[in-house]
Design a protein around this motif. Structure first.
Motif, PDB file in Angstrom:
ATOM      1  N   PHE B  16       8.644  -8.307  10.298  1.00 39.70           N
ATOM      2  CA  PHE B  16       7.385  -7.553  10.153  1.00 39.70           C
ATOM      3  C   PHE B  16       7.547  -6.375  10.376  1.00 39.70           C
ATOM      4  N   ALA B  17       9.153  -5.701  11.611  1.00 38.90           N
ATOM      5  CA  ALA B  17       8.815  -4.618  12.126  1.00 38.90           C
ATOM      6  C   ALA B  17       9.972  -3.959  10.762  1.00 38.90           C
ATOM      7  N   ALA B  19       8.747  -4.768   7.685  1.00 44.23           N
ATOM      8  CA  ALA B  19       8.402  -4.256   6.093  1.00 44.23           C
ATOM      9  C   ALA B  19       7.135  -3.496   6.830  1.00 44.23           C
ATOM     10  N   GLY B  20       7.047  -2.622   8.301  1.00 46.42           N
ATOM     11  CA  GLY B  20       6.200  -1.871   8.835  1.00 46.42           C
ATOM     12  C   GLY B  20       7.724  -0.775   8.327  1.00 46.42           C
ATOM     13  N   THR B  21       8.657  -0.783   8.404  1.00 44.84           N
ATOM     14  CA  THR B  21       9.671   0.269   7.649  1.00 44.84           C
ATOM     15  C   THR B  21       9.860   0.614   6.933  1.00 44.84           C
ATOM     16  N   LEU B  22       9.049  -0.585   6.021  1.00 43.94           N
ATOM     17  CA  LEU B  22       9.928  -0.213   4.299  1.00 43.94           C
ATOM     18  C   LEU B  22       8.326   0.782   3.904  1.00 43.94           C
ATOM     19  N   LEU B  23       7.335  -0.019   4.385  1.00 40.91           N
ATOM     20  CA  LEU B  23       5.833   0.696   4.000  1.00 40.91           C
ATOM     21  C   LEU B  23       5.633   2.442   4.847  1.00 40.91           C
ATOM     22  N   LEU B  91       8.815  -4.995   0.080  1.00 40.20           N
ATOM     23  CA  LEU B  91       7.667  -5.315   1.384  1.00 40.20           C
ATOM     24  C   LEU B  91       7.177  -6.515   1.268  1.00 40.20           C
ATOM     25  N   GLN B  92       6.611  -6.742   0.296  1.00 42.75           N
ATOM     26  CA  GLN B  92       5.835  -8.036   0.049  1.00 42.75           C
ATOM     27  C   GLN B  92       6.497  -9.189   0.529  1.00 42.75           C
ATOM     28  N   ILE B  93       8.024  -9.388   0.222  1.00 40.32           N
ATOM     29  CA  ILE B  93       8.698 -11.113   0.614  1.00 40.32           C
ATOM     30  C   ILE B  93       9.016 -10.264   1.957  1.00 40.32           C
ATOM     31  N   ALA B  94       9.431  -9.879   2.703  1.00 40.29           N
ATOM     32  CA  ALA B  94       9.170  -9.720   4.316  1.00 40.29           C
ATOM     33  C   ALA B  94       7.739 -10.056   4.569  1.00 40.29           C
ATOM     34  N   ASP B  95       7.214  -9.054   3.808  1.00 39.06           N
ATOM     35  CA  ASP B  95       5.430  -9.439   4.474  1.00 39.06           C
ATOM     36  C   ASP B  95       5.360 -10.893   4.430  1.00 39.06           C
TER      37      ASP B  95
END
Lengths: 205, 205, 205
Positions: B16-17, B19-23, B91-95
């Motif tokens: 999730f960290a 995913a947050g960095t990607l956003l 991002l969606q896959i990490a999420d």
């Protein structure tokens, strides 16, 4: 020391209530929405901090904090009635002063509850940043903490300075923690200091 | 079992960290705003879960979680410096991977604190969905949980599978709960699966 | 009295679940996103209230609240399938009824936990306003509490009326608190009542 901490905390609440009222004015709000925004800014960060630390939420056992918010908000409203325009920097400066108060007092609250210095720095940052973050989300602005470079950094530095110095010189720690937050934040606003993390990328999104 | 749960939890925080960095990268953020968004995504859901269950917030007594976030965010930042463009699906896959970890571990935490299976499913869903929800609100995106069909559904299914199986086969329960979340979520992204609730209505609003 | 309070609370949860489902319909949501928005609206305010008061979160020990939300949301979805259009006022009226329930029950919960009448009025306001505030933030609407004049005011008045009367006439207090909230809120919607705080200022921002 406790009495100094107490009034520092009240001053931080007052300054953040002013910042919340200023944003409400810029957003053309009316009625008690102004008070709600002022209160959320003023006690939001400390409420999140106390919940996470598992402490009683600070304002539920001492109504003085709410009186402070009401007085600060009402005085700001009266002052704003004589102003046609408030520059964005007035809001940013009120916000910066609030950050200085809360970064140090948030760290202090975690330390005095027996948490580690590492957690104290995080809680100082949360206390300082979350009130303004909730305020900006409610008012549908991009949260300052995400768009302004060095915003979170200033809170982390202030909380660190305080946490490092407080075992030796408590009063100097308070002054140094607050001043370092304030100077870095005002410098970042004035001179557009930034901390680039990603290389320039304008070609997508 | 406890050690397996612990590292599953850490892995979820790391994903999730990322995913947050990607956003944050997609949103052109800079400075510590990136770390704030990564942290909020990574520990937001678990923090809300622990507050609601009345448990000590998991990361306040174990700084390892924060180190995990910092390492994951910094490695992602370094990796992103060599990329010109990140597709939305990364991002969606990490999420999706994060959802799989948190839906099961959130249910586990509620069960091991003595709450009912029904509440465990809800807490799995909250753990998984709230981190991303707070992330999207802060970054001013429409929360994935509200716009993506089957987003919340995948968490509910994963938490249910885990809760039903864990009394009999704990390790299979963990694998089956995570896999069911991951497969449904990736299928929904890839094949646009949806769960229509309202009939089509384009003619108003 | 307790049984009356209990069902008043359930009714408030049902009405706010309906309001959340109506907003989800207006926003063209689908899948379990609808249920998430309905739930957040229905139990968000009470959850924040219980966390701040340091009480166990009300729905974690009584699944009936969640069943109430599911039934209310599903019935609303079925009803909406036969409607082409829902006027904004339907949502506002459902919201107003919810405010009436929660402003009084939130104050009651604080009083029965031994907090002062002053804190009880604040907690009534938080219970009533925060569910809708979270709902509007998630759905990316301007929160009603910030844009509608007298929105917060009605909750404050209802909680005050209840808190003042409840030591003498508990049932009348409940009726008067709810009616005063409802009448002021519906009057504000119908007749555009407002409470100007700032003078007109159209020339900036």
């Amino acid at each position: 020391m406790d009495i100094l901490f107490y009034w520092t905390d009240q001053a931080g609440v007052a300054v953040f209530a002013i910042a919340g009222t200023l944003l409400a004015f810029r957003k053309h709000m009316d009625g008690f929405g102004v008070i709600i925004l002022a209160s959320t800014t003023a006690i939001g960060g400390g409420t999140v901090r106390d919940l996470i630390l598992g402490l009683p939420v600070f304002w539920t056992h001492d109504p003085t904090y709410i009186y402070t918010i009401l007085v600060a908000a009402v005085l700001t409203i009266v002052w704003l009635r004589y102003k046609a325009y408030i520059p964005m920097t007035t809001l940013q400066i009120a916000d910066a002063v609030g950050l200085a108060f809360f970064a140090t007092m948030g760290a202090e609250k975690a330390l005095s509850a027996g948490f580690s210095p590492f957690i104290a720095v995080i809680m100082g940052t949360i206390s300082a940043c979350f009130g303004g973050m909730i305020r900006d989300v409610l008012a549908r602005d991009v949260p300052m903490v995400l768009k302004s470079e060095l915003y979170a950094t200033t809170c982390i530095v202030g909380a660190m300075v305080y946490t490092l110095l407080v075992p030796y010189y408590p009063i100097i720690a308070l002054a140094a923690g607050m001043l370092s937050t304030l100077i870095i934040r005002l410098g970042a606003i004035r001179y557009q200091w930034s901390l680039p993390v990603f290389p320039d990328h304008h070609d997508h999104h």
